[in-house]
Design an enzyme around this catalytic site. Structure first.
Site, mmCIF file in Angstrom:
data_model
loop_
_atom_site.group_PDB
_atom_site.id
_atom_site.type_symbol
_atom_site.label_atom_id
_atom_site.label_comp_id
_atom_site.label_asym_id
_atom_site.label_seq_id
_atom_site.Cartn_x
_atom_site.Cartn_y
_atom_site.Cartn_z
ATOM 1 N N SER A 163 0.843 -1.189 0.000
ATOM 2 C CA SER A 163 0.000 0.000 0.000
ATOM 3 C C SER A 163 0.884 1.247 0.000
ATOM 4 O O SER A 163 1.829 1.303 -0.784
ATOM 5 C CB SER A 163 -0.944 -0.059 1.206
ATOM 6 O OG SER A 163 -1.976 0.889 1.080
ATOM 7 N N HIS A 178 -7.922 -4.573 -1.890
ATOM 8 C CA HIS A 178 -6.608 -4.099 -1.466
ATOM 9 C C HIS A 178 -6.086 -4.918 -0.290
ATOM 10 O O HIS A 178 -4.886 -5.172 -0.162
ATOM 11 C CB HIS A 178 -6.751 -2.625 -1.075
ATOM 12 C CG HIS A 178 -5.464 -1.930 -0.794
ATOM 13 N ND1 HIS A 178 -4.419 -1.925 -1.689
ATOM 14 C CD2 HIS A 178 -5.043 -1.217 0.287
ATOM 15 C CE1 HIS A 178 -3.408 -1.219 -1.170
ATOM 16 N NE2 HIS A 178 -3.761 -0.795 0.021
ATOM 17 N N ASP A 212 -8.289 -5.354 -6.397
ATOM 18 C CA ASP A 212 -7.881 -4.142 -5.671
ATOM 19 C C ASP A 212 -8.274 -2.901 -6.465
ATOM 20 O O ASP A 212 -7.802 -2.702 -7.586
ATOM 21 C CB ASP A 212 -6.360 -4.197 -5.472
ATOM 22 C CG ASP A 212 -5.823 -3.070 -4.600
ATOM 23 O OD1 ASP A 212 -6.579 -2.141 -4.255
ATOM 24 O OD2 ASP A 212 -4.622 -3.128 -4.264
#
Lengths: 427, 427
Positions: free
Chosen positions: B163, B375, B342
């Site tokens: 991330s 995600h 994601d």
């Protein structure tokens, strides 16, 4: 060319008992009609979450055009003289739904003085606030039926609506299957999915957490409305209505070239944040702020709570074993229209809905529009919405421009700048 | 088996001048190391937005396991003895980034008493609050370099992070290209897109609109924290971390079987809403409320503002003509890992990033994992993240389990219930 409303006003429809079991002594419904009624040509249009009865451009809507978003002429690219829903041919009716705030009874309406609800005589006690009965899509539909009776309209040529207005359309096919020939749910679904439920809940939380909300009792003299909470809620909704691709194309990461600090201090009354001043105020943020603040000025926060709950709660299959069972009594034809870039109501949901119509025995076309405008496409792409809608109203699923699933329209050239049409967010 | 941190503490690194130009007299960085340093085996792990230095399970993280989400042992399925990042082979270092709240200097830290900032002597004036300098990913990277110097570590075997931690990885390749052999940005991108920028801005607005935020000065005695605003912000983030499919599978539209009214009154202190009681409190809402409230108890609201701004601002190409130019000096190898479900950092963005490495001259594998976990997949699918990571650390892009774009892993059987791993939202 602006349409002349043949009738516009607020109908007093008497006592109304909501599906939840609670009643109000007098349901008032604000509506407009366009075109002449010939006994057999009525098209009912159901507005989306924050829409109004003013679906087409009228002298009234012209007067404050550009200021009121979906409150005014929200589908004037599609409804009007010579347009897809041609008001020279059809008698068009559009009514503001119960729970909303454009003239129909809702939380912001006056509560009858003789109704003892045990409230203190505090400011704003003459409004319903959150004592207004919980509202559901079923109530909207029943109120519309009541209004049409009042107007002398029996059977409908068609019911058309987008987004939660499409759910309203579905409820017509389910509840009054003999009253309507053709239904057109646009950018709609039989029910919301978990992701949309989550975002709607977060949006309501923003309103309730605004200290000005005060449990919904903010109507009194000198009480500010929960504009910050409503603006936040709208921003969440706004992102849901746009696609990732359209946001990237429209805004990218560009700076708005203004100071976020100054702006936010000025317009929102939020405390300053020294650390924020270092970072750019981006166009996407500026746009969402501007739109949300305009919306917060014209829409009632309690109505937003009520109407999103109605949308979240709607389930076509409720009371039946399946969507197909719920639609089985409907013997008209259906045009289900969806947009590939829509993540609020997806093409997969539309396809499932079309299957339910088909399984219920109704002729149906599952018309998928290739678009990356997101949910907003049903408002900003009249050039794609209009033709199939026009032809379906005239010729049903055999209409020339009506495509069924699997026969998608050819890829089209993308203009550098999308044409400007009214959208869910026009201000 | 829990890892034993070979070193854990808070390093005092002296005066630190941020990229914005502002300085603090003493940067303190909380860190942990695992495994023995042999001079050439250090793997730096960069945590995500709300992560901490406690990347692997340790006696310390065991003590309050289940309570602190990403604050504790946030990647223990991947990092530890015998795991993909094997702490019996590598010297693993993880540090809390500046601006965060797990021991490294940030807005909640004490401001030096001798630093005159012209504040009144009001409660909480001894904390930085929003007077802490604006923080950027570049500052995180420079602070990590400074910490490693302090620890006696020169060149790194690898830098790995997911991330925004993946952006931190990219900044290493850009800023210190000679200091690292292999980089692994996981579920990351060269920059955020407009949709994510919009949602992050709305989340920050929720915090700033909380009356308890008070311009960031809420640390004083008797001042409640802006927990409502932070919880709302977290809910928006949470939805961004999950896919539509995984939310639908996990929650659907099921009711939580409890009364939203009672619950929300009790836990949030929000005013009651009579109209809400009619509607179900759904599992998806209950889950998000529960998670967000737990998060609001353990995380600092100002840190959330600071760290999301750093994420939003990051642009790999900044100061260069392109991403490839920014990476041109990096001569190591790169593994770019992404997940099909994601929508925070998309596979398209990852693919573009891999191309930038390739164009910059670095051997790169663009490893795409077929997943609908969104995600969050980089945390909840260690069985897919671990093998390519392990083999890449050992053998670079030629590692056995390392796939490149176009050679996607075969479709896998979906278990009825996903295995439970630590996630962005475990608490």
């Amino acid at each position: 060319m602006a349409a002349t409303p043949t009738d516009a006003g607020v109908a007093s429809l008497g006592e109304f008992t909501f599906e939840c079991g609670q009643s109000i002594p007098e349901l008032r419904v604000a509506y407009e009609t366009y075109g002449e009624f010939d006994g057999d040509n009525t098209v009912l249009i159901c507005h989306a979450l924050t829409g109004s009865q003013n679906v087409a451009r009228t002298p009234d809507s012209d007067a404050d055009a550009g200021q009121a978003g979906q409150a005014r002429a929200w589908w004037d690219d599609v409804v009007g003289p010579g347009k897809a829903i041609d008001t020279t041919a059809y008698h068009v009716v559009c009514a503001n739904v119960p729970g909303s705030c454009y003239g129909t009874s809702g939380p912001a309406s006056e509560r009858p003085a003789d109704l003892d609800v045990g409230l203190d005589e505090e400011p704003g006690h003459d409004r319903w606030g959150t004592l207004y009965p919980p509202v559901q899509v079923e109530d909207w539909t029943r109120a519309q039926r009541r209004l049409l009776d009042h107007l002398g309209v029996g059977r409908l040529r068609a019911v058309v609506g987008g987004s939660v207005g499409g759910m309203n359309v579905l409820e017509w096919a389910k509840r009054y299957p003999d009253d309507v020939d053709r239904v057109v749910p646009v950018a709609a679904a039989a029910r919301l999915d978990a992701q949309c439920l989550a975002l709607d809940a977060a949006a309501r939380r923003a309103i309730r957490a605004d200290p000005n909300w005060r449990g919904g009792n903010y109507y009194g003299e000198g009480r500010p409305s929960p504009a910050n909470g409503l603006a936040m809620a709208r921003q969440i909704g706004h992102v849901m209505y746009l696609s990732k691709a359209s946001m990237e194309r429209k805004f990218g990461r560009r700076s708005a070239g203004r100071d976020s600090l100054t702006r936010e201090e000025g317009d929102l009354g939020l405390p300053a944040d020294p650390a924020a001043a270092f970072f750019p105020y981006r166009e996407v943020e500026s746009y969402l702020d501007y739109q949300a603040e305009g919306f917060a000025e014209r829409f009632d926060a309690n109505s937003y709570l009520y109407l999103t709950r109605a949308m979240d709660e709607y389930d076509l299959a409720a009371g039946y074993g399946s969507d197909a069972d719920a639609l089985a009594a409907f013997e008209g034809e259906a045009l289900v229209m969806s947009f590939t870039g829509d993540w609020h109501f997806t093409v997969e949901q539309a396809s499932s809905l079309a299957t339910a119509f088909r399984d219920g025995g109704a002729p149906v076309a599952n018309h998928v529009v290739d678009s990356d405008h997101g949910h907003d496409a049903f408002l900003v792409e009249p050039e794609h919405v209009g033709p199939p809608l026009r032809d379906f109203l005239a010729d049903g699923v055999d209409g020339r421009a009506v495509a069924d699933e699997g026969s998608q329209p050819p890829a089209r050239e993308e203009p550098d700048h999308a044409p400007v049409h009214s959208s869910l967010f026009r201000d």
